[in-house]
Design a protein around this motif. Sequence first.
Motif, short mmCIF file in Angstrom:
data_model
loop_
_atom_site.label_atom_id
_atom_site.label_comp_id
_atom_site.label_asym_id
_atom_site.label_seq_id
_atom_site.Cartn_x
_atom_site.Cartn_y
_atom_site.Cartn_z
N THR A 15 66.65 63.99 56.25
CA THR A 15 67.01 63.02 57.28
C THR A 15 66.72 63.55 58.68
OG1 THR A 15 68.79 62.23 55.85
CG2 THR A 15 68.84 61.55 58.15
N ASP A 16 67.12 64.78 58.97
CA ASP A 16 66.94 65.32 60.32
C ASP A 16 65.47 65.46 60.67
OD1 ASP A 16 69.64 65.39 60.59
OD2 ASP A 16 69.86 67.54 60.32
N LEU A 17 64.67 65.95 59.74
CA LEU A 17 63.24 66.12 60.03
C LEU A 17 62.54 64.78 60.16
CD1 LEU A 17 62.23 69.22 57.90
CD2 LEU A 17 62.74 69.07 60.33
N MET A 18 62.99 63.77 59.43
CA MET A 18 62.42 62.44 59.59
C MET A 18 62.72 61.91 61.00
SD MET A 18 63.26 58.95 57.48
CE MET A 18 64.91 58.89 58.20
N LEU A 19 63.95 62.14 61.48
CA LEU A 19 64.29 61.73 62.85
C LEU A 19 63.40 62.42 63.87
CD1 LEU A 19 68.20 61.68 62.79
CD2 LEU A 19 66.70 59.74 63.25
N VAL A 34 78.95 61.50 69.04
CA VAL A 34 79.03 60.60 67.88
C VAL A 34 77.83 60.82 66.96
CG1 VAL A 34 79.10 58.19 67.17
CG2 VAL A 34 80.32 58.90 69.21
N ALA A 35 76.64 61.05 67.53
CA ALA A 35 75.45 61.27 66.71
C ALA A 35 75.60 62.54 65.89
CB ALA A 35 74.21 61.35 67.60
N ARG A 36 76.17 63.60 66.50
CA ARG A 36 76.36 64.84 65.76
C ARG A 36 77.33 64.63 64.60
NH1 ARG A 36 75.12 70.53 65.19
NH2 ARG A 36 76.20 70.79 63.23
N ARG A 37 78.41 63.91 64.87
CA ARG A 37 79.41 63.68 63.83
C ARG A 37 78.80 62.87 62.68
NH1 ARG A 37 83.07 62.27 66.99
NH2 ARG A 37 83.02 60.00 66.87
N ALA A 38 77.98 61.88 63.01
CA ALA A 38 77.37 61.05 61.96
C ALA A 38 76.43 61.87 61.09
CB ALA A 38 76.62 59.88 62.60
N GLN A 39 75.62 62.73 61.70
CA GLN A 39 74.66 63.50 60.92
C GLN A 39 75.36 64.55 60.05
OE1 GLN A 39 72.12 63.33 64.70
NE2 GLN A 39 70.76 64.33 63.27
N ASP A 40 76.47 65.11 60.54
CA ASP A 40 77.25 66.02 59.71
C ASP A 40 77.87 65.29 58.53
OD1 ASP A 40 76.71 68.31 61.15
OD2 ASP A 40 78.42 68.07 62.48
N GLN A 41 78.33 64.08 58.77
CA GLN A 41 78.94 63.30 57.69
C GLN A 41 77.91 62.88 56.65
OE1 GLN A 41 80.94 60.18 59.83
NE2 GLN A 41 82.64 61.51 60.48
N VAL A 42 76.68 62.64 57.08
CA VAL A 42 75.61 62.37 56.12
C VAL A 42 75.42 63.58 55.21
CG1 VAL A 42 73.13 62.03 55.86
CG2 VAL A 42 74.40 60.68 57.53
#
Length: 658
Positions: free
Chosen positions: A134-138, A196-204
């Motif tokens: 997900t992170d590399l796709m972003l 919020v973006a950091r929290r969302a990516q950690d939750q993913v």
Amino acid sequence: MPEKHVGPKDRSTVRSLLRLWPYVKPVRGRLFSAAVVAVVASCVGLVIPLVLKWMVDGPVADRDPGGVWLGALYLLLLGLAEAVLFGLRRWLVARPMAGVEAAMRADLYRHLQRLPVAFHDRWPSGQLLSRATTDLMLLRMFLAFPLIFLLVNGTTILVGFVILLMQQWTLGLVLLTPVVPLVIVCALFETKYSAVARRAQDQVGDLTTVVEESVLGIRIIKGFGRHRSQARAFRALSERLRETELGKARLLAGIWAVITTVPELAIGAALVLGTIQVADGGLSAGTLVAFLSTALALRWPIESIGFLLAMSQESATATERYFEVMDVAEERDDLSEPTGPAEATGPTEPTRTAGAAGATRTAGAADEARTTGAADGVPADGPTDGREGMVFEGVEFRYPDADPRSAPVLSRIDLSIRPGETMALVGATGSGKTTLTALVPRLYEATAGRITLDGRDIAAMSRQELRGLVSVAFEEPTLFSATVGENVLMGADGAGQDELRRALAIAQADFVHDLPDGIGTQVGEQGLSLSGGQRQRLALARAVVGRPRFLVLDDPLSALDVHTEALVEAALRQVLEETTAIVVAHRPSTVMLADRVALLSEGRIVAVGTHQELLRGNAEYARLMSGDGDDAEQDSFPDPSIDGRLVPDVAAEKGRTR
């Protein structure tokens, strides 16, 4: 499962994204060309209002049909040019950005292979998977679109306002009025959206971990009827992620509303003032049309600011998460070489606290250990063929995150295994048997003392050389999604079919010939298509296929039936005659493979001797071999309250044992 949130803060968005430069540098030419093409395409769009001005004040006012058709042709050509240029921009960035993503993913995978085992013990696999996907796709999407259009839209807005001011400076100033409040709103948005973006990516990452564990542990879930509780846990994490994503949506909706409404109000005010000026004769109708057309052409570049800022924040967070892993120091081949501090606050590998002094000990102490014999587990009679076997000298080990004041897991281990000798390692659950064997191939680094193989300190060897000398078979037999033959041949580079057949015969793994495709049969993920005993036999075959000089076996026969165990032991004795081995044993049948036995208790070697000697002279050993305690069970992680090591629930759920 607690939310995983590690990493450096507070780094600005720009500083975070600048860390991508080493990956972008090789394709900077294509990226710069794409940006130039996009800027030209955008500026071509700003020429259209000027053509409209010429048409309204010229052919339309003069009622010249030929001029109108000529103007329409100009507009068509400009539109086609703009479309072609934007298509060219997409073509320029598609291949290089896919290459950047592939390079980053390859580097991450390579780095993960080189990180110490302690890192993988502490990081949930879902967090690592989300960074690799997900992170590399972003990041790829950011480099291909928002990065370019932040430049393109900024340039377009600047050129557009210059044109507006040149056409009618008073109306241009009206449109410039919203700039200050928009800058303030964007700054506030950036701060809130980043968190919020950091929290969302950690939750993913957390959600990915749960999905992975549920798939790998599906037999446990079904066997105990826990599908409902697992579903509830998954729904709870999904709901938490949903609420975070809704928070992101609210922030994005808020800034989008502000960025859309404020410029629209300014355009409306400019329209009213411009109409009054046209009515008073102070402004031509063509100029007003061109002015309003230019202002409307700037709507998308301005309105897209919120969207581009949001993607930039998510990409900066993805960059931080990626480099949290990449910044962790890799395993070192020579422990005397400093690696330097890692930026990430994630787990790092253990360091040898004793330094050079602890690694070498004094010659007097080592000589004393060799001459005193059984008390420290070192035999009085040394090797006579010039080889020294496997020697532990004053070895201590403490997990890297343990309280420095806590007792070490292993304390002053002094043990010598003669060349060609097999030493059984026996002890109660949690006594440190598996931890001790993991130090030999340097899956963990000893925090004091040293281990030598034929007189060479393993800390001075490269890992490639060390692991060419030492072969291991773990109690938990891990197989990969590959063929039977490929799984076994992983144990030795260059091994051929003859070695493969020999190893399968030693491990009594002839069952592979009855599989659908024989040794070419795909065993599937984790080898779960095979029974536990079959997996263990393949793991044993993998350990012996390369005829290793040193062999480390962690209770390699625990999953075998009595008949198969007897056959494997008979064949294994032939292998053990050719190698120096240490075998973790829980049962008398396994102990009988060894020449001598070392009893490990509370992290220390308390007795060394033959099986019969220890049965007669050591009550603890006799109790262990009689099976009266819980010590016949597999070795597991020491309790955190005992050794000070904090073991995350995720690591335990993944079945990692010590």
